[in-house]
Design an enzyme around this catalytic site. Sequence first.
Site, PDB file in Angstrom:
ATOM      1  N   LYS A 139       8.687 -14.983  11.664  1.00  0.00           N
ATOM      2  CA  LYS A 139       8.494 -13.913  12.653  1.00  0.00           C
ATOM      3  C   LYS A 139       8.470 -14.463  14.079  1.00  0.00           C
ATOM      4  O   LYS A 139       8.906 -13.815  15.018  1.00  0.00           O
ATOM      5  CB  LYS A 139       7.173 -13.175  12.366  1.00  0.00           C
TER       6      LYS A 139
ATOM      7  N   ARG B 116      -2.601  -6.548  -0.648  1.00  0.00           N
ATOM      8  CA  ARG B 116      -3.280  -6.420   0.642  1.00  0.00           C
ATOM      9  C   ARG B 116      -4.664  -5.826   0.423  1.00  0.00           C
ATOM     10  O   ARG B 116      -4.913  -5.110  -0.545  1.00  0.00           O
ATOM     11  CB  ARG B 116      -2.435  -5.584   1.605  1.00  0.00           C
TER      12      ARG B 116
ATOM     13  N   TYR C  71       6.391 -16.751   6.602  1.00  0.00           N
ATOM     14  CA  TYR C  71       6.246 -15.439   7.248  1.00  0.00           C
ATOM     15  C   TYR C  71       5.946 -15.611   8.738  1.00  0.00           C
ATOM     16  O   TYR C  71       6.663 -15.092   9.591  1.00  0.00           O
ATOM     17  CB  TYR C  71       5.129 -14.663   6.548  1.00  0.00           C
TER      18      TYR C  71
ATOM     19  N   THR D   7      15.329 -13.899   5.780  1.00  0.00           N
ATOM     20  CA  THR D   7      15.313 -12.497   6.224  1.00  0.00           C
ATOM     21  C   THR D   7      14.934 -12.430   7.701  1.00  0.00           C
ATOM     22  O   THR D   7      15.581 -11.735   8.485  1.00  0.00           O
ATOM     23  CB  THR D   7      14.304 -11.681   5.381  1.00  0.00           C
TER      24      THR D   7
HETATM   25  P1  NAD Z   1       6.904  -3.684   3.063  1.00  0.00           P
HETATM   26  O1  NAD Z   1       7.027  -4.919   2.251  1.00  0.00           O
HETATM   27  O2  NAD Z   1       6.315  -2.465   2.424  1.00  0.00           O
HETATM   28  O3  NAD Z   1       8.312  -3.272   3.669  1.00  0.00           O
HETATM   29  C1  NAD Z   1       9.324  -4.183   3.987  1.00  0.00           C
HETATM   30  C2  NAD Z   1      10.648  -3.617   3.499  1.00  0.00           C
HETATM   31  O4  NAD Z   1      11.692  -4.538   3.808  1.00  0.00           O
HETATM   32  C3  NAD Z   1      10.662  -3.436   1.972  1.00  0.00           C
HETATM   33  O5  NAD Z   1      11.149  -2.157   1.647  1.00  0.00           O
HETATM   34  C4  NAD Z   1      11.612  -4.542   1.500  1.00  0.00           C
HETATM   35  O6  NAD Z   1      12.271  -4.216   0.290  1.00  0.00           O
HETATM   36  C5  NAD Z   1      12.555  -4.670   2.692  1.00  0.00           C
HETATM   37  N1  NAD Z   1      13.210  -5.965   2.781  1.00  0.00           N
HETATM   38  C6  NAD Z   1      12.650  -7.202   2.630  1.00  0.00           C
HETATM   39  N2  NAD Z   1      13.589  -8.150   2.805  1.00  0.00           N
HETATM   40  C7  NAD Z   1      14.758  -7.500   3.064  1.00  0.00           C
HETATM   41  C8  NAD Z   1      16.089  -7.938   3.318  1.00  0.00           C
HETATM   42  N3  NAD Z   1      16.405  -9.237   3.354  1.00  0.00           N
HETATM   43  N4  NAD Z   1      17.044  -6.990   3.531  1.00  0.00           N
HETATM   44  C9  NAD Z   1      16.744  -5.670   3.478  1.00  0.00           C
HETATM   45  N5  NAD Z   1      15.510  -5.200   3.239  1.00  0.00           N
HETATM   46  C10 NAD Z   1      14.519  -6.107   3.044  1.00  0.00           C
HETATM   47  O7  NAD Z   1       6.078  -4.063   4.359  1.00  0.00           O
HETATM   48  P2  NAD Z   1       5.512  -3.129   5.527  1.00  0.00           P
HETATM   49  O8  NAD Z   1       4.051  -3.244   5.501  1.00  0.00           O
HETATM   50  O9  NAD Z   1       6.159  -1.804   5.504  1.00  0.00           O
HETATM   51  O10 NAD Z   1       6.016  -3.946   6.797  1.00  0.00           O
HETATM   52  C11 NAD Z   1       7.186  -3.565   7.512  1.00  0.00           C
HETATM   53  C12 NAD Z   1       7.380  -4.501   8.695  1.00  0.00           C
HETATM   54  O11 NAD Z   1       6.240  -4.448   9.546  1.00  0.00           O
HETATM   55  C13 NAD Z   1       7.565  -5.949   8.278  1.00  0.00           C
HETATM   56  O12 NAD Z   1       8.552  -6.532   9.093  1.00  0.00           O
HETATM   57  C14 NAD Z   1       6.220  -6.576   8.554  1.00  0.00           C
HETATM   58  O13 NAD Z   1       6.336  -7.922   8.884  1.00  0.00           O
HETATM   59  C15 NAD Z   1       5.718  -5.752   9.727  1.00  0.00           C
HETATM   60  N6  NAD Z   1       4.246  -5.750   9.765  1.00  0.00           N
HETATM   61  C16 NAD Z   1       3.501  -5.026   8.866  1.00  0.00           C
HETATM   62  C17 NAD Z   1       2.112  -5.075   8.920  1.00  0.00           C
HETATM   63  C18 NAD Z   1       1.237  -4.269   7.992  1.00  0.00           C
HETATM   64  O14 NAD Z   1       0.007  -4.320   8.129  1.00  0.00           O
HETATM   65  N7  NAD Z   1       1.762  -3.511   7.063  1.00  0.00           N
HETATM   66  C19 NAD Z   1       1.484  -5.875   9.888  1.00  0.00           C
HETATM   67  C20 NAD Z   1       2.283  -6.616  10.742  1.00  0.00           C
HETATM   68  C21 NAD Z   1       3.654  -6.538  10.690  1.00  0.00           C
HETATM   69  N1  UDP Z   2      -8.747 -10.130   0.859  1.00  0.00           N
HETATM   70  C1  UDP Z   2      -9.858 -10.077   0.000  1.00  0.00           C
HETATM   71  N2  UDP Z   2      -9.673  -9.546  -1.248  1.00  0.00           N
HETATM   72  C2  UDP Z   2      -8.491  -9.030  -1.675  1.00  0.00           C
HETATM   73  C3  UDP Z   2      -7.382  -9.075  -0.790  1.00  0.00           C
HETATM   74  C4  UDP Z   2      -7.545  -9.644   0.467  1.00  0.00           C
HETATM   75  O1  UDP Z   2     -10.941 -10.515   0.342  1.00  0.00           O
HETATM   76  O2  UDP Z   2      -8.434  -8.552  -2.830  1.00  0.00           O
HETATM   77  C5  UDP Z   2      -8.947 -10.696   2.204  1.00  0.00           C
HETATM   78  C6  UDP Z   2      -7.928 -11.757   2.600  1.00  0.00           C
HETATM   79  O3  UDP Z   2      -8.346 -13.038   2.155  1.00  0.00           O
HETATM   80  C7  UDP Z   2      -7.949 -11.628   4.115  1.00  0.00           C
HETATM   81  C8  UDP Z   2      -8.214 -10.146   4.368  1.00  0.00           C
HETATM   82  O4  UDP Z   2      -8.752  -9.649   3.138  1.00  0.00           O
HETATM   83  O5  UDP Z   2      -9.041 -12.369   4.653  1.00  0.00           O
HETATM   84  C9  UDP Z   2      -6.963  -9.362   4.715  1.00  0.00           C
HETATM   85  O6  UDP Z   2      -5.967  -9.662   3.761  1.00  0.00           O
HETATM   86  P1  UDP Z   2      -4.524  -8.989   3.776  1.00  0.00           P
HETATM   87  O7  UDP Z   2      -3.680  -9.726   2.792  1.00  0.00           O
HETATM   88  O8  UDP Z   2      -4.650  -7.515   3.601  1.00  0.00           O
HETATM   89  O9  UDP Z   2      -3.993  -9.194   5.259  1.00  0.00           O
HETATM   90  P2  UDP Z   2      -3.796 -10.502   6.185  1.00  0.00           P
HETATM   91  O10 UDP Z   2      -4.584 -11.671   5.639  1.00  0.00           O
HETATM   92  O11 UDP Z   2      -2.342 -10.741   6.197  1.00  0.00           O
HETATM   93  O12 UDP Z   2      -4.342 -10.042   7.488  1.00  0.00           O
END
Ligand code: NAD
Ligand code: UDP
Length: 312
Positions: A149, A186, A145, A92
């Site tokens: 990215k 998360r 991931y 992806t």
């Molecule tokens: P999410 O999983 O809720 O949303 C991702 C969406 O992409 C989903 O609806 C999924 O079905 C779709 N998707 C996945 N693979 C696909 C594919 N091959 N073709 C079409 N659709 C596809 O995640 P999110 O939290 O909304 O994140 C959105 C974007 O922001 C992602 O690219 C993620 O890496 C980035 N991001 C999010 C966070 C966060 O904290 N939520 C942090 C850093 C980066």
């Molecule tokens: N985490 C936790 N308990 C949970 C889920 C996550 O302690 O039930 C911790 C996880 O190990 C990480 C932090 O919370 O240190 C944030 O996790 P998340 O998956 O939300 O985001 P990321 O690690 O991608 O920043």
Amino acid sequence: MKKRILVTGGAGFIGSHLCEKLLNQGNEVICVDNFFSGSKQNVIHLFDNHYFEIIRHDIAFPLYIEVDEIYNLACPASPIYYSIDPIQTTKTSVMGTINMLGLAKRLKIKILQASTSEIYGDPEVHPQPESYCGNVNPIGPRACYDEGKRCAETLFFDYYRQLKIKIKVIRIFNTYGPKMQPDDGRVVSNFIVQALKNKDITIYGDGSQSRSFCYIDDLVEGMIKMMNSGDDFVGPVNLGNPKEFSILELAKKIIKLTNSKSKIIYEVLPDNDPKQRQPNINLAKKQLKWKPKIELDEGLKKTISYFKRILS
Ligand code: NAD
Ligand code: UDP
């Protein structure tokens, strides 16, 4: 001027908020999603809007449509989802990004990449400025991931240098809010669901690891500001809330705000879990005149109300 905007991953957590905001600003929105980690439920309230379209499609395959701008968000973002099928996660980010950049090239339009703080890996520099190159394990469980990215960023900058495509790259730090999936693993959604059900709050490790949490409305505002900024500013730019909390502090806050009877329990820390993460947002402040406004307590209250509604 009304634009027709493609949002890939538009049915996900961030994408669904972005689609709504872009529609409210008077644009036409095409949401492309394969529903791997998102859901129609997130955008069902937009179906009556004649300027909203949804297409089920996997961006790892080419897509031929006519649009004015692309936000490329498609990619599962939570460790639980992206580890279900790590090969698809890399496909992806790499093949999907090549396809979306190809679309931008044919249409000569601007494209924004939703990159991530995960490209910094387990950072040795704190807080992380955009100039920090990161500390990522290329063969670890998070690599599909993180490295996917990172490669997507490489592709964006090579298309920019070699083909003069108009690019925008944002690095999103941990974001939370309504429409996170209750089961996506998360930390904010996990703790709120556990607290509302009076179940044990699962801290991985000793809870001293830190994260900085940005409320969704602040992030979406920053994303649109970046897209609409001058073509010379391509990023990468960090978007996140610089206020840092330990995971133990977060757990205590959520227990208090939900009035929960939950106890905190400690479980094994996943491999390669970053110890700390905090954005340096000086560049976003300077170039986009952007900074987050919503405090953690206020954002958590809104998120808790949402989960109360969907769990009742
Ligand atoms: P999410 O999983 O809720 O949303 C991702 C969406 O992409 C989903 O609806 C999924 O079905 C779709 N998707 C996945 N693979 C696909 C594919 N091959 N073709 C079409 N659709 C596809 O995640 P999110 O939290 O909304 O994140 C959105 C974007 O922001 C992602 O690219 C993620 O890496 C980035 N991001 C999010 C966070 C966060 O904290 N939520 C942090 C850093 C980066
Ligand atoms: N985490 C936790 N308990 C949970 C889920 C996550 O302690 O039930 C911790 C996880 O190990 C990480 C932090 O919370 O240190 C944030 O996790 P998340 O998956 O939300 O985001 P990321 O690690 O991608 O920043």
